[in-house]
Design a protein around this motif. Structure first.
Motif, mmCIF file in Angstrom:
data_model
loop_
_atom_site.group_PDB
_atom_site.id
_atom_site.type_symbol
_atom_site.label_atom_id
_atom_site.label_comp_id
_atom_site.label_asym_id
_atom_site.label_seq_id
_atom_site.Cartn_x
_atom_site.Cartn_y
_atom_site.Cartn_z
ATOM 1 N N ALA A 13 0.823 -1.212 0.000
ATOM 2 C CA ALA A 13 0.000 0.000 0.000
ATOM 3 C C ALA A 13 0.855 1.258 0.000
ATOM 4 O O ALA A 13 0.380 2.331 0.365
ATOM 5 C CB ALA A 13 -0.929 -0.015 1.214
ATOM 6 N N ASP A 14 2.113 1.153 -0.435
ATOM 7 C CA ASP A 14 3.010 2.305 -0.416
ATOM 8 C C ASP A 14 2.513 3.453 -1.277
ATOM 9 O O ASP A 14 2.836 4.622 -1.022
ATOM 10 C CB ASP A 14 4.413 1.903 -0.884
ATOM 11 N N SER A 15 1.730 3.151 -2.332
ATOM 12 C CA SER A 15 1.289 4.223 -3.214
ATOM 13 C C SER A 15 0.354 5.194 -2.510
ATOM 14 O O SER A 15 0.128 6.311 -2.992
ATOM 15 C CB SER A 15 0.578 3.650 -4.444
ATOM 16 N N PHE A 16 -0.175 4.807 -1.350
ATOM 17 C CA PHE A 16 -1.055 5.708 -0.616
ATOM 18 C C PHE A 16 -0.275 6.780 0.135
ATOM 19 O O PHE A 16 -0.868 7.633 0.790
ATOM 20 C CB PHE A 16 -1.932 4.920 0.358
ATOM 21 N N GLN A 55 -6.160 -4.173 2.918
ATOM 22 C CA GLN A 55 -5.564 -2.884 3.236
ATOM 23 C C GLN A 55 -5.780 -1.896 2.099
ATOM 24 O O GLN A 55 -6.200 -0.745 2.315
ATOM 25 C CB GLN A 55 -4.067 -3.065 3.512
ATOM 26 N N TYR A 56 -5.511 -2.334 0.868
ATOM 27 C CA TYR A 56 -5.638 -1.448 -0.284
ATOM 28 C C TYR A 56 -7.092 -1.061 -0.502
ATOM 29 O O TYR A 56 -7.411 0.121 -0.708
ATOM 30 C CB TYR A 56 -5.094 -2.143 -1.537
ATOM 31 N N ALA A 57 -7.983 -2.040 -0.443
ATOM 32 C CA ALA A 57 -9.399 -1.756 -0.675
ATOM 33 C C ALA A 57 -9.950 -0.819 0.381
ATOM 34 O O ALA A 57 -10.787 0.052 0.084
ATOM 35 C CB ALA A 57 -10.195 -3.064 -0.694
ATOM 36 N N GLY A 58 -9.479 -0.970 1.615
ATOM 37 C CA GLY A 58 -9.944 -0.094 2.683
ATOM 38 C C GLY A 58 -9.567 1.352 2.435
ATOM 39 O O GLY A 58 -10.378 2.269 2.642
ATOM 40 N N TYR A 59 -8.348 1.577 1.962
ATOM 41 C CA TYR A 59 -7.909 2.932 1.649
ATOM 42 C C TYR A 59 -8.627 3.475 0.409
ATOM 43 O O TYR A 59 -9.025 4.645 0.359
ATOM 44 C CB TYR A 59 -6.396 2.978 1.385
#
Length: 325
Positions: free
Chosen positions: A165-168, A195-199
């Motif tokens: 999820a570093d792109s966040f 994690q990604y979907a949550g963001y």
């Protein structure tokens, strides 16, 4: 239709391999495509079939950033100098916009054909960077390019993103029309998805899961149980991919028929993805304000919020000079 596409996933999921396969699939069909390696591990050139150290012979976007800023600034009256541009600076009236298939100084310096695909790369995280800079400073060049990218009909920008999820850590994740999350049928793999979907949920990110290294029906059921309807399709274990990972990238028609069909499925979904230019512009402005307040105003000594042109919205030519909702 023109679409910006991101491939994300945990390290080792096959994200880079699938990025390369998809970019090669588009190029083989004669579609204009620009691939960008935005991962801290610069392996996309090799995955496309270039030499193992192909990325090191290219001019990296990160090293060319001052010239990129100068070119994109154009005669935008809201930007006093290239030094006042940061990774989130949005385009406005007078800015130069990029098309996927065109000649310009940025492409001339930083884009090379590798394995039949036009490729740009951020540049490796070098020993000189250790302890003094963040990799996101290099990826900032990609964010700036995508902010100014006006895709033409049937053109594609395909980006191999940083792992996890570093792109966040920036607004880069909002620059894409479709995001494919490559997911192995493992607990660690699906944890990255959650994690990604949550963001992403709060930002309207169009997210699809592509299963990888799937061996049997139980793997598929595991993915369905944990990612639900976001599971779009999946690739099985592949002798072709295994050879490619060992350095032998063969012609694409050597890929197993079932896995080649997956690439077609991805292209169909991409082609069916609408571009929301109003949202693209709105999030560009939002993350520019956030970065200006957090660090960029202090860095430049300028109120960077004044770079936002409220009457300019990215969109099909002619570019709309319409207030952003």
């Amino acid at each position: 239709m023109a679409v910006k596409v991101a491939f994300v996933g945990k390290g080792g999921s096959g994200k880079t391999t699938l990025t390369a396969l998809f970019a090669r699939h588009l190029a083989a069909e004669g579609r204009p495509v620009l691939a960008i390696d935005a991962d801290i591990n610069q392996h996309l050139a090799a995955a496309l079939g270039g030499p193992a150290r192909a990325a090191t012979t290219m001019t990296p976007l990160g090293a060319y950033l001052p010239a990129i800023k100068e070119y994109l600034r154009g005669d935008n009256p809201r930007i006093g100098s290239a030094a006042e541009m940061v990774k989130t600076t949005p385009p406005g009236r007078g800015s130069r916009l990029l098309r996927v298939a065109e000649e310009n100084p940025v492409y001339a310096a930083c884009v090379e054909a590798v394995g039949g695909v036009r490729l740009a790369a951020t540049g490796e995280f070098s020993a000189e960077d250790l302890g003094v800079s963040c990799y996101h400073s290099k990826v900032g060049a990609v964010e700036l390019l995508l902010n100014h990218m006006l895709d033409g009909p049937d053109e594609y920008v395909v980006v191999d993103m940083t792992a996890g999820a570093d792109s966040f850590a920036s607004g880069l994740f909002t620059r894409f029309d479709r995001t494919f999350l490559v997911c192995e049928p493992t607990v660690r793999g699906v944890s990255v998805y959650h994690q990604y979907a949550g963001y992403a949920r709060d930002y309207g990110v169009a997210l699809s899961v592509v299963g990888n290294k799937v061996e049997d029906a139980t793997d598929v059921e595991f993915l369905r149980e944990h990612v639900g309807t976001d599971l779009l399709t999946w690739l099985g274990r592949s002798a072709y991919v295994r050879r490619a990972e060992r350095g032998t990238v063969g012609p694409l028609d050597g890929l197993e028929a079932a896995n080649r069909a997956v690439l077609g499925r991805l292209a169909d979904v991409v082609d069916g993805t609408p571009q929301d230019w109003a949202a693209f512009t709105r999030w560009a402005h939002e993350f520019h304000r956030r970065n200006a307040d957090a660090w960029a105003n202090d860095r430049t000594g300028v109120d960077l919020a004044t770079q936002i042109d409220p009457d300019f919205r990215m969109g099909p030519a002619p570019v709309a000079a319409t207030p952003v909702p």
